[in-house]
Design a protein around this motif. Structure first.
Motif, short mmCIF file in Angstrom:
data_model
loop_
_atom_site.label_atom_id
_atom_site.label_comp_id
_atom_site.label_asym_id
_atom_site.label_seq_id
_atom_site.Cartn_x
_atom_site.Cartn_y
_atom_site.Cartn_z
N ARG A 91 -10.10 -7.88 -33.64
CA ARG A 91 -8.91 -7.17 -34.21
C ARG A 91 -8.95 -7.30 -36.05
O ARG A 91 -9.63 -8.48 -36.47
N ILE A 92 -8.29 -6.34 -36.59
CA ILE A 92 -7.95 -6.34 -37.89
C ILE A 92 -6.71 -6.02 -38.30
O ILE A 92 -6.38 -4.98 -37.76
N CYS A 93 -6.26 -7.04 -38.98
CA CYS A 93 -4.66 -6.88 -39.32
C CYS A 93 -4.72 -6.51 -40.89
O CYS A 93 -5.08 -7.37 -41.55
N VAL A 94 -4.55 -5.41 -41.28
CA VAL A 94 -4.45 -4.81 -42.55
C VAL A 94 -2.82 -4.84 -42.90
O VAL A 94 -2.08 -4.03 -42.49
N ASN A 95 -2.64 -5.57 -44.12
CA ASN A 95 -1.35 -5.73 -44.65
C ASN A 95 -0.34 -5.98 -43.57
O ASN A 95 0.86 -5.48 -43.72
N PRO A 96 -0.57 -7.12 -43.00
CA PRO A 96 0.38 -7.43 -41.56
C PRO A 96 1.93 -7.88 -42.01
O PRO A 96 1.75 -8.85 -42.81
N ALA A 97 2.80 -7.23 -41.50
CA ALA A 97 4.01 -7.57 -41.98
C ALA A 97 4.70 -8.60 -40.92
O ALA A 97 5.25 -8.26 -39.77
N ARG A 160 -11.89 -16.73 -34.79
CA ARG A 160 -13.41 -15.97 -35.19
C ARG A 160 -13.12 -14.48 -35.03
O ARG A 160 -13.87 -13.56 -35.60
N ARG A 161 -12.40 -14.02 -34.07
CA ARG A 161 -12.06 -12.41 -33.62
C ARG A 161 -11.18 -11.87 -34.49
O ARG A 161 -10.86 -10.69 -34.32
N VAL A 162 -10.66 -12.37 -35.37
CA VAL A 162 -9.48 -11.88 -36.37
C VAL A 162 -9.67 -11.96 -37.66
O VAL A 162 -10.26 -12.82 -38.25
N TRP A 163 -9.69 -10.72 -38.45
CA TRP A 163 -9.58 -10.59 -39.69
C TRP A 163 -8.18 -10.02 -40.48
O TRP A 163 -7.63 -9.06 -39.85
N GLY A 164 -7.97 -10.41 -41.52
CA GLY A 164 -6.83 -10.21 -42.16
C GLY A 164 -7.35 -9.63 -43.57
O GLY A 164 -7.88 -10.26 -44.25
N LEU A 165 -6.95 -8.27 -43.87
CA LEU A 165 -7.04 -7.76 -45.01
C LEU A 165 -5.73 -7.56 -45.66
O LEU A 165 -5.09 -6.88 -45.07
N PHE A 166 -5.84 -7.76 -47.01
CA PHE A 166 -4.72 -7.53 -47.76
C PHE A 166 -4.93 -6.61 -49.08
O PHE A 166 -5.75 -7.26 -49.85
N GLY A 167 -4.11 -5.86 -49.26
CA GLY A 167 -4.27 -4.91 -50.49
C GLY A 167 -3.75 -5.94 -51.70
O GLY A 167 -2.66 -6.31 -51.73
N ASP A 168 -4.52 -5.76 -52.78
CA ASP A 168 -4.38 -6.79 -53.91
C ASP A 168 -2.97 -6.09 -54.88
O ASP A 168 -2.64 -6.74 -55.77
N PHE A 176 -0.30 -13.20 -47.09
CA PHE A 176 -1.65 -13.52 -47.32
C PHE A 176 -1.47 -15.03 -47.01
O PHE A 176 -2.54 -15.72 -46.17
N ASP A 177 -0.77 -15.95 -47.64
CA ASP A 177 -0.85 -17.43 -47.40
C ASP A 177 -0.37 -17.67 -46.03
O ASP A 177 -1.00 -18.47 -45.55
N ALA A 186 -9.68 -14.45 -44.14
CA ALA A 186 -8.67 -13.23 -44.95
C ALA A 186 -9.53 -12.91 -46.29
O ALA A 186 -10.11 -13.63 -46.70
N ALA A 187 -9.30 -11.43 -46.60
CA ALA A 187 -9.95 -11.03 -47.80
C ALA A 187 -8.92 -9.97 -48.47
O ALA A 187 -7.99 -9.36 -47.49
#
Length: 339
Positions: A91-97, A160-168, A176-177, A186-187
């Motif tokens: 999974r990829i969570c982009v700017n997750p709320a 290992r299966r999850v990525w969090g991506l956050f717009g700067d 993010f924290d 997380a990136a």
């Protein structure tokens, strides 16, 4: 007019199913769905209109995961919040709320609202009440609960299966924290809350590439880029560095090699900030700090002063053969990489 940011990667996610979970107030007709399909033409991309009420929405998505059996789930904003809880899938969570109730309150998301994209049921408007905000607040309290309930080995596998991506430059969601307190991967990417074509290609696609490589057991040739080749005299990226870096990551596993200052630890932070600013997501977790470059094993090493003991092909940037990064680009364009 041709979009300069959009590229197709038919070799990635080939024959696989990608499920997209949209954000609040959106729909399966979101342009992001079309963008994913265009980028990965040999993948099957599915998306569904998520019900407005969160408990119903979460149950709906779990049923869809069981039905379509996706190889990858991508969720943005509210969809990223749901995506975290859909365990057992990459999974990829982009700017997750993860704080939806508070986010809705802070940004005045109550009252009459208009769906941002056409819904399959034809509805155009909906109402956000205080009761609905409370429902979202209660659901988000379930985020991470399932993860923490796992035994250490299972938890490590799920992480290992999850990525969090956050717009700067995201002005809406700042989780993010919170995410990093539960997941290590997380990136940041250059972008705001809503993904555009550029942030998707530069921030999300590299992570999809890493996930697909892991799923396929694919090992790419390794290219090391020494720190001496990165900056010009003003501390900015050398001419054509970004162009070369973007080209290389599409084919190779690319690592940036930085010196490991023995006593100047502040230099490590400065280097990390520079890399995040100019190389961004593709360089995440791909930086090696060492003063013993000859110990690195790989296929290519781009350096201003190559180590003769490196057991691979060295490319001396600044030499007569490779005066600039443009010559390096030409060199790699002529190569036929191993499959």
């Amino acid at each position: 007019m041709e979009n300069p940011y959009i590229k197709q990667f038919p070799e990635l996610m080939n024959g696989k199913t990608i499920m997209y979970n949209h954000g609040f107030g959106s729909a399966a007709s979101s342009g992001t769905v079309k963008l994913i399909q265009q980028t990965f033409p040999n993948a099957r991309v599915v998306a569904f209109d998520i019900p407005l009420h969160p408990e119903e929405g979460f149950a709906f998505l779990r049923a869809k995961v069981a039905e379509v059996k996706p190889h990858l789930i991508i969720g943005t904003s509210m969809g990223g919040m749901y995506t975290e809880m859909l365990y057992g899938v990459d999974r990829i969570c982009v700017n997750p709320a993860f704080e939806m109730g508070q986010t809705m309150k802070d940004h005045g998301m109550t009252g009459n609202q208009t769906w941002q994209n056409p819904r399959q049921d034809g509805e155009t408007d909906f109402i956000v009440t205080k009761a609905l905000v409370k429902e979202y607040r209660e659901l988000t309290e379930q985020c991470f609960v399932g993860l923490e309930a796992l035994d250490p080995e299972q938890r490590a596998e799920e992480q290992r299966r999850v990525w969090g991506l956050f717009g700067d430059e995201d002005p809406v969601v700042h989780t993010f924290d919170l995410y990093r307190s539960h997941y290590p991967q997380a990136a940041h990417f250059h972008g705001e809350h809503r993904m555009d074509d550029r942030s998707f290609m530069n921030g999300v696609v590299p992570v999809i590439r890493w996930i697909d490589d892991r799923q396929e057991g694919r090992e790419r040739q390794i290219v090391y880029i020494d720190a001496s080749t990165l900056r010009d005299g003003y501390g900015k990226p050398k001419s054509s560095l970004s162009k070369a870096f973007q080209m290389l990551i599409e084919t190779y596993q690319v690592y940036v090699v930085m010196p490991a200052p023995t006593n100047d630890h502040a230099a490590l932070d400065a280097d990390a900030r520079w890399i995040e600013q100019y190389l961004s997501t593709p360089a995440h977790d791909h930086v090696i700090y060492t003063n013993q470059k000859a110990l690195l094993y790989g296929d290519y090493f781009i350096d201003m002063q190559p180590d003769p003991d490196f057991m691979g092909t060295t490319i001396e940037l600044g030499s007569d053969e490779f005066k600039t990064w443009e010559e390096v680009i030409v060199f790699f364009e002529r190569l036929k990489p191993l499959p």
